[in-house]
Design a protein around this motif. Structure first.
Motif, short mmCIF file in Angstrom:
data_model
loop_
_atom_site.label_atom_id
_atom_site.label_comp_id
_atom_site.label_asym_id
_atom_site.label_seq_id
_atom_site.Cartn_x
_atom_site.Cartn_y
_atom_site.Cartn_z
N ALA A 346 0.81 -1.22 0.00
CA ALA A 346 0.00 0.00 0.00
C ALA A 346 0.85 1.27 0.00
O ALA A 346 0.29 2.37 -0.09
CB ALA A 346 -0.93 0.00 1.21
N GLU A 347 2.18 1.09 0.12
CA GLU A 347 3.11 2.23 0.14
C GLU A 347 2.70 3.25 1.20
O GLU A 347 2.64 4.45 0.95
CB GLU A 347 3.21 2.87 -1.24
N LEU A 348 2.43 2.74 2.38
CA LEU A 348 2.04 3.61 3.49
C LEU A 348 3.24 4.40 4.00
O LEU A 348 4.38 3.90 3.96
CB LEU A 348 1.45 2.79 4.63
N PRO A 349 3.03 5.62 4.48
CA PRO A 349 4.15 6.39 5.04
C PRO A 349 4.67 5.74 6.31
O PRO A 349 4.00 4.91 6.94
CB PRO A 349 3.53 7.77 5.32
N ALA A 350 5.87 6.15 6.71
CA ALA A 350 6.54 5.52 7.85
C ALA A 350 5.78 5.73 9.15
O ALA A 350 5.85 4.90 10.06
CB ALA A 350 7.96 6.06 7.98
N ASN A 351 5.03 6.84 9.25
CA ASN A 351 4.33 7.11 10.52
C ASN A 351 2.97 6.41 10.60
O ASN A 351 2.26 6.57 11.57
CB ASN A 351 4.16 8.61 10.72
N LYS A 352 2.62 5.64 9.58
CA LYS A 352 1.39 4.87 9.60
C LYS A 352 1.72 3.41 9.96
O LYS A 352 2.57 2.79 9.33
CB LYS A 352 0.69 4.91 8.24
N ARG A 353 1.06 2.88 10.97
CA ARG A 353 1.32 1.51 11.41
C ARG A 353 0.06 0.68 11.25
O ARG A 353 -1.06 1.17 11.42
CB ARG A 353 1.77 1.50 12.87
N ILE A 354 0.26 -0.60 10.95
CA ILE A 354 -0.85 -1.53 10.78
C ILE A 354 -1.45 -1.87 12.14
O ILE A 354 -0.74 -2.08 13.12
CB ILE A 354 -0.38 -2.81 10.07
N ASN A 355 -2.77 -1.95 12.19
CA ASN A 355 -3.48 -2.38 13.40
C ASN A 355 -3.44 -3.90 13.46
O ASN A 355 -4.16 -4.59 12.73
CB ASN A 355 -4.92 -1.87 13.37
N HIS A 356 -2.60 -4.46 14.33
CA HIS A 356 -2.42 -5.91 14.38
C HIS A 356 -3.66 -6.63 14.90
O HIS A 356 -3.89 -7.79 14.54
CB HIS A 356 -1.21 -6.25 15.23
N ALA A 357 -4.43 -5.99 15.76
CA ALA A 357 -5.65 -6.63 16.25
C ALA A 357 -6.63 -6.85 15.10
O ALA A 357 -7.24 -7.91 14.98
CB ALA A 357 -6.29 -5.78 17.34
N TYR A 358 -6.77 -5.86 14.23
CA TYR A 358 -7.65 -6.01 13.07
C TYR A 358 -7.06 -7.01 12.08
O TYR A 358 -7.80 -7.77 11.44
CB TYR A 358 -7.86 -4.66 12.39
N ALA A 359 -5.72 -7.03 11.96
CA ALA A 359 -5.09 -7.98 11.05
C ALA A 359 -5.40 -9.42 11.46
O ALA A 359 -5.67 -10.27 10.61
CB ALA A 359 -3.57 -7.75 11.02
N HIS A 360 -5.41 -9.69 12.76
CA HIS A 360 -5.75 -11.03 13.23
C HIS A 360 -7.20 -11.37 12.89
O HIS A 360 -7.50 -12.47 12.42
CB HIS A 360 -5.54 -11.12 14.74
N THR A 361 -8.11 -10.41 13.09
CA THR A 361 -9.53 -10.63 12.80
C THR A 361 -9.76 -10.88 11.31
O THR A 361 -10.53 -11.76 10.92
CB THR A 361 -10.36 -9.43 13.26
N ALA A 362 -9.06 -10.12 10.46
CA ALA A 362 -9.25 -10.26 9.02
C ALA A 362 -8.62 -11.52 8.47
O ALA A 362 -9.13 -12.13 7.52
CB ALA A 362 -8.67 -9.03 8.31
N LEU A 363 -7.51 -11.96 9.08
CA LEU A 363 -6.77 -13.09 8.52
C LEU A 363 -7.29 -14.43 9.01
O LEU A 363 -7.22 -15.43 8.28
CB LEU A 363 -5.29 -12.94 8.88
#
Length: 421
Positions: A346-363
């Motif tokens: 997604a070429e996100l900027p460095a100050n943007k971090r992935i929400n790992h809680a949502y990543a677990h729910t989606a995956l």
């Protein structure tokens, strides 16, 4: 994206391989997983790797529903069948899967380097498992310590082990894992680790390190350095004690180290001890940011405990507890690789971090299909592309130098009398 697709395909093939079958059999059950049953070895391990947080039967029915692309739960395997099958699984099976995953991430260049070195953080965390009183053989203890080696760049747990709270301590745990490190690694340690014998052992094995040293750590050279106005200084530590040199087979010689002063964002001064002496390649002002990367292991322990419910286990024996811990570590590592790919694609900027809680729910709904290879490669790519888009859309803004001091008091541990639904 293509790297992640191939990784999951090869991981699924690994679960079905004869090599993994031989590794996975418990020594007490040399013919285990030979017959064709409803719960074969790949399916058993895949269920455990989805991150089991609910009751066993709920997890089983949900797993087979996702595997069949159904919204309605599917009751195919009983809780008793799962417990009997997992008793035949060796303790080394899932940790070796994690070793394969780490090696594959290295091969695919998903583990970055800091000035040519791989960063490895070490720390331990106390666990309080939700166990009830029982008379099972080799029952697990409720209070144990989880020690881990962690790769801060990709947020991957390199290795982990469980220990009794009555064992010798974190330095001993680290010593038992030093064979996992190489001269190309840089070990990041907190203030509980510095001692003369450990510095001697690390220097003897040519392992680079950076560790925080408090003023009250017992090193006179550190106290003198703190009273000075210097930003860095080369000092000599006294030789280890005779008994320590014998116990840890390290040279009983004075050790040369470098002390670097670092000022935290709150203004607190701290001293970092290292054996990186090249002030041109490793200037003093780079060590503050370097040491801060150790904080990733603290966040991973928190994620394992509170997002993956690490302290909620699916068995009462020590074997079951160790399997659950190893499985959730592999589950978190797979999520970390997916989050890393989502951020890059997604070429996100460095100050943007992935929400790992949502990543677990989606995956999690896709894990049965991804781990068992139930669809062809093109379909797996399409599924991953969709979930990566969802994960990349759930981010938060990372603010540098944000300080949230911990509240003093006992660590909270929620009661495990009721399970998630």
């Amino acid at each position: 994206m293509s790297v992640l697709t191939t990784l999951f395909q090869d991981f699924a093939a690994r679960l079905c391989s004869t090599e993994f079958l031989n590794d996975a059999r418990h020594s007490d059950h040399p013919t285990a997983f030979s017959r064709c049953r409803k719960l074969p070895l790949p399916t058993l391990v895949a269920i455990m790797l989805t991150g089991m947080r609910m009751s066993i039967q709920a997890e089983l029915d949900t797993f087979f529903a996702h595997l069949r692309h159904q919204a309605q739960l599917v009751h195919e395997v009983s809780e008793q069948a799962f417990s009997q099958a997992r008793a035949k699984l060796s303790l080394t099976a899932i940790p070796r899967l994690n070793d394969w995953l780490i090696a594959r991430a290295e091969q695919d260049r998903l583990v970055p380097r800091w000035r040519g070195l791989r960063l490895v953080a070490a720390d331990a965390s106390t666990l309080r498992f939700g166990l009830r009183a029982s008379h099972v053989k080799r029952a697990a203890l409720a209070d144990q310590i989880l020690f881990g080696l962690f790769l801060p760049g990709p947020d991957l747990m390199l290795a982990a082990s469980l220990h009794s709270v009555h064992e010798r301590g974190e330095r001993q745990f680290l010593f038992e894992h030093l064979d996992r490190l190489s001269p190309d690694d840089l070990l990041l340690l907190d203030r509980g680790y510095p001692c003369r014998w450990l510095v001697a052992v690390l220097n003897q094995r040519a392992i680079k390190f950076c560790m925080r040293v408090d003023n009250d750590s017992g090193f006179a050279c550190v106290r003198d350095f703190m009273r000075s106005s210097a930003n860095e200084r080369i000092v000599i530590l006294r030789a280890p004690d005779k008994q320590d040199a014998i116990d840890y087979e390290c040279p009983r010689k004075p050790q040369r180290v470098r002390l670097v002063r670092n000022v935290s964002p709150t203004g607190a001064q701290r001293v970092l001890m290292t054996n990186l002496f090249d002030d041109k390649l490793y200037p003093a002002d780079c060590f503050g940011e370097l040491y801060h990367q150790r904080w990733g292991i603290e966040e991973t322990f928190k994620r394992l405990k509170h997002r993956l419910n690490l302290e909620h286990v699916t068995g009462l024996t020590q074997q079951a507890v160790a399997q659950d811990v190893a499985a959730k570590i592999v589950c978190d590592n797979l999520q970390a690789l997916v989050a890393l790919t989502a951020h890059a694609d997604a070429e996100l900027p460095a100050n943007k971090r992935i929400n790992h809680a949502y990543a677990h729910t989606a995956l999690k709904p896709l894990m049965p299909i991804l781990l068992l290879g139930s669809v062809i490669g093109r379909k797996i790519g399409a599924l991953l592309r969709g979930v990566l888009g969802l994960i990349a859309g759930r981010t938060y803004r990372h603010r540098e130098n944000l300080s949230k001091p911990r509240k003093q008091g006992p660590k909270p541990h929620k009661a495990m009398s009721q399970k998630n639904c």
